[in-house]
Motif scaffolding. Structure first.
Motif, mmCIF file in Angstrom:
data_model
loop_
_atom_site.group_PDB
_atom_site.id
_atom_site.type_symbol
_atom_site.label_atom_id
_atom_site.label_comp_id
_atom_site.label_asym_id
_atom_site.label_seq_id
_atom_site.Cartn_x
_atom_site.Cartn_y
_atom_site.Cartn_z
ATOM 1 N N GLY A 236 -0.995 25.852 26.422
ATOM 2 C CA GLY A 236 0.466 25.963 26.624
ATOM 3 C C GLY A 236 0.895 26.447 25.104
ATOM 4 N N LEU A 237 0.396 25.544 24.048
ATOM 5 C CA LEU A 237 0.970 25.888 22.729
ATOM 6 C C LEU A 237 0.536 27.298 22.204
ATOM 7 C CD1 LEU A 237 0.081 22.305 21.097
ATOM 8 C CD2 LEU A 237 2.210 23.456 21.366
ATOM 9 N N TRP A 238 -0.639 27.694 22.758
ATOM 10 C CA TRP A 238 -1.137 28.905 22.331
ATOM 11 C C TRP A 238 -0.884 30.398 23.000
ATOM 12 C CZ3 TRP A 238 -6.506 31.359 23.688
ATOM 13 C CH2 TRP A 238 -6.963 32.362 22.965
ATOM 14 N N LEU B 57 7.326 24.194 23.824
ATOM 15 C CA LEU B 57 6.440 23.250 23.524
ATOM 16 C C LEU B 57 6.573 22.948 21.915
ATOM 17 C CD1 LEU B 57 3.446 23.594 25.612
ATOM 18 C CD2 LEU B 57 4.571 21.831 25.540
ATOM 19 N N ARG B 58 6.833 21.892 21.398
ATOM 20 C CA ARG B 58 7.042 21.486 19.971
ATOM 21 C C ARG B 58 6.062 20.578 19.585
ATOM 22 N NH1 ARG B 58 13.146 20.023 18.903
ATOM 23 N NH2 ARG B 58 12.026 19.255 17.201
ATOM 24 N N ASP C 268 5.970 18.407 17.061
ATOM 25 C CA ASP C 268 6.531 16.931 16.598
ATOM 26 C C ASP C 268 7.097 16.086 17.777
ATOM 27 O OD1 ASP C 268 8.476 19.123 17.217
ATOM 28 O OD2 ASP C 268 10.242 17.936 16.485
ATOM 29 N N VAL C 269 7.429 16.879 18.926
ATOM 30 C CA VAL C 269 7.894 16.108 20.166
ATOM 31 C C VAL C 269 6.492 15.721 20.761
ATOM 32 C CG1 VAL C 269 8.879 16.407 22.381
ATOM 33 C CG2 VAL C 269 9.797 17.471 20.161
ATOM 34 N N ILE C 270 5.345 16.565 20.877
ATOM 35 C CA ILE C 270 4.330 16.259 21.519
ATOM 36 C C ILE C 270 3.595 15.207 20.821
ATOM 37 C CG2 ILE C 270 1.681 16.766 21.755
ATOM 38 C CD1 ILE C 270 2.919 19.888 22.212
ATOM 39 N N PHE C 271 3.598 15.066 19.312
ATOM 40 C CA PHE C 271 3.028 13.772 18.626
ATOM 41 C C PHE C 271 3.846 12.552 18.933
ATOM 42 C CE2 PHE C 271 3.583 11.116 14.833
ATOM 43 C CZ PHE C 271 2.514 10.933 14.757
ATOM 44 N N CYS C 272 5.370 12.617 18.999
ATOM 45 C CA CYS C 272 6.165 11.400 19.217
ATOM 46 C C CYS C 272 5.718 11.017 21.046
ATOM 47 C CB CYS C 272 7.570 11.962 19.526
ATOM 48 S SG CYS C 272 8.415 12.074 17.549
ATOM 49 N N ALA C 273 5.500 11.760 21.670
ATOM 50 C CA ALA C 273 5.246 11.584 22.891
ATOM 51 C C ALA C 273 3.718 10.645 23.127
ATOM 52 C CB ALA C 273 5.168 12.561 23.970
ATOM 53 N N ILE C 274 2.891 11.210 22.400
ATOM 54 C CA ILE C 274 1.393 10.648 22.658
ATOM 55 C C ILE C 274 1.564 9.322 21.668
ATOM 56 C CG2 ILE C 274 -0.870 10.958 21.694
ATOM 57 C CD1 ILE C 274 -0.671 13.751 22.586
ATOM 58 N N ALA C 275 2.153 9.448 20.397
ATOM 59 C CA ALA C 275 2.226 8.154 19.449
ATOM 60 C C ALA C 275 2.917 7.038 20.043
ATOM 61 C CB ALA C 275 2.671 8.605 18.212
ATOM 62 N N SER D 93 0.512 14.113 29.651
ATOM 63 C CA SER D 93 1.360 14.610 30.776
ATOM 64 C C SER D 93 2.706 14.431 30.743
ATOM 65 C CB SER D 93 1.372 13.410 32.009
ATOM 66 O OG SER D 93 -0.181 13.303 32.341
ATOM 67 N N LEU D 94 3.612 13.736 29.921
ATOM 68 C CA LEU D 94 5.082 13.950 29.478
ATOM 69 C C LEU D 94 5.020 15.141 28.751
ATOM 70 C CD1 LEU D 94 6.142 10.295 28.481
ATOM 71 C CD2 LEU D 94 6.703 11.597 30.484
ATOM 72 N N SER D 95 4.120 15.475 27.760
ATOM 73 C CA SER D 95 4.246 16.647 26.793
ATOM 74 C C SER D 95 3.996 17.931 27.600
ATOM 75 C CB SER D 95 3.090 16.478 25.932
ATOM 76 O OG SER D 95 3.170 15.499 25.048
ATOM 77 N N LEU D 96 3.262 18.026 28.806
ATOM 78 C CA LEU D 96 3.281 19.008 29.558
ATOM 79 C C LEU D 96 4.341 19.291 30.394
ATOM 80 C CD1 LEU D 96 -0.672 18.544 30.615
ATOM 81 C CD2 LEU D 96 0.148 20.568 29.694
ATOM 82 N N LEU D 97 4.954 18.585 30.886
ATOM 83 C CA LEU D 97 5.924 18.625 32.180
ATOM 84 C C LEU D 97 7.381 18.370 31.643
ATOM 85 C CD1 LEU D 97 4.111 16.437 34.584
ATOM 86 C CD2 LEU D 97 4.511 19.160 34.748
ATOM 87 N N LEU D 98 7.660 17.576 30.563
ATOM 88 C CA LEU D 98 9.136 17.194 30.051
ATOM 89 C C LEU D 98 9.439 18.076 29.005
ATOM 90 C CD1 LEU D 98 11.616 15.642 30.905
ATOM 91 C CD2 LEU D 98 10.419 13.754 29.051
ATOM 92 N N ARG D 99 10.385 18.691 28.900
ATOM 93 C CA ARG D 99 10.897 19.406 27.742
ATOM 94 C C ARG D 99 12.410 18.863 27.072
ATOM 95 N NH1 ARG D 99 6.734 20.707 28.142
ATOM 96 N NH2 ARG D 99 5.832 22.622 28.719
ATOM 97 N N THR D 100 12.340 18.608 25.951
ATOM 98 C CA THR D 100 13.572 18.120 25.085
ATOM 99 C C THR D 100 13.741 18.816 23.818
ATOM 100 O OG1 THR D 100 14.775 16.171 24.268
ATOM 101 C CG2 THR D 100 12.269 16.126 24.343
#
Length: 274
Positions: free
Chosen positions: A20-22, A28-29, A31-38, A75-82
């Motif tokens: 998705g990123l590539w 897909l951002r 920084d947002v992905i990092f926040c979700a996982i962390a 999963s949140l990073s894949l499906l949710l956008r903000t």
């Protein structure tokens, strides 16, 4: 590594996120992905520390609980956008805490990622889910099916995905035939990458769905039927997520009607929080 089915799921979901990123989704951002996982990992660790009374039990399940939290974050990073990182922090926190706070007979009621998505959509103003964000049929759809098949084979929950897709797909095709529409209409709905991700990786979470096989199949058929009604009658664009959320309370009822052994991850003890 790869002795637990969740290891495969982590690898495949990470691969889809990387694709998705590539290739696909500029929303897909990193920084947002990092926040979700962390956030998922931190909240899981903190909640486990508060929940577990014996240090020995905690140490045995430490890696397993982090696996589950990592799956939720991806999963949140894949499906949710903000557009804001703090909204994703809220979604991830709700997702993990729902496992500890909303439980029936030591089993969490809601799929964590699904609970986080629904809560964020309802309570915030800057989050959304794009049902067609992965587009339609393509080579990646084959990758979804292949990866999902491996995970479901390891977990033993392929029947849940099959029943959901058969029910939802059958109703969609039947409606289009009744209305005289071409196959393209049903194909558009059934070839969504998001639908495949949901059917193969979210609705099959063995810690939040019925344990008995026939109970799972009945439950999956209900989810498929409600998804069809919400999407075609009430025009709800993210009907699959609402259906899973609304029908989650059926799980403890079906578990009580069909007594069977509680699912446990291969590397977890019965006390696991999954």
């Amino acid at each position: 590594m790869f002795q637990d089915p969740r290891d495969f799921q982590i690898c495949f979901l990470s691969l889809f996120l990387g694709l998705g990123l590539w290739l696909k989704d500029w929303t897909l951002r990193p920084d947002v992905i990092f926040c979700a996982i962390a956030t998922c990992l931190i909240v899981q660790s903190a909640a486990s520390l508060l929940q577990v009374r014996e240090a020995s039990a905690f140490s045995l399940d430490w890696v397993g609980s982090l696996r589950s939290a990592l799956i939720t974050g991806i999963s949140l990073s894949l499906l949710l956008r903000t557009d804001h990182w703090y909204t994703m922090v809220f979604a991830a926190s709700v997702a993990i805490l729902s496992k500890f706070s909303i439980r029936v007979k030591d089993k969490h009621l809601f799929n964590p990622a699904n609970a986080g998505i629904i809560a964020t959509l309802v309570l915030t103003q800057d989050a959304w889910v794009s049902p067609g964000q992965w587009g339609e049929l393509g080579w990646y759809a084959i990758a979804f099916l292949g990866a999902g098949g491996i995970v479901l084979g390891r977990v033993g929950r392929w029947d849940t995905s099959a029943m959901f897709l058969a029910t939802y797909g059958g109703l969609m095709v039947g409606r289009d035939c009744w209305l005289g529409w071409s196959w393209d209409v049903a194909s558009h709905h059934l070839s969504s990458g998001s639908l495949l991700l949901f059917a193969l990786f979210m609705i099959t979470d063995p810690r939040s769905i019925p344990d008995g096989r026939w109970s799972r199949m009945l439950w999956a058929a209900c989810v498929g039927g409600l998804t069809f009604v919400l999407q075609t009658v009430f025009i709800v664009p993210i009907a699959v997520f609402w259906s899973l959320f609304c029908l989650a309370p059926l799980t403890p009822l079906l578990d009580s009607l069909q007594a069977t052994q509680r699912f446990q991850w291969q590397s977890a003890r019965p006390a696991s929080q999954g």
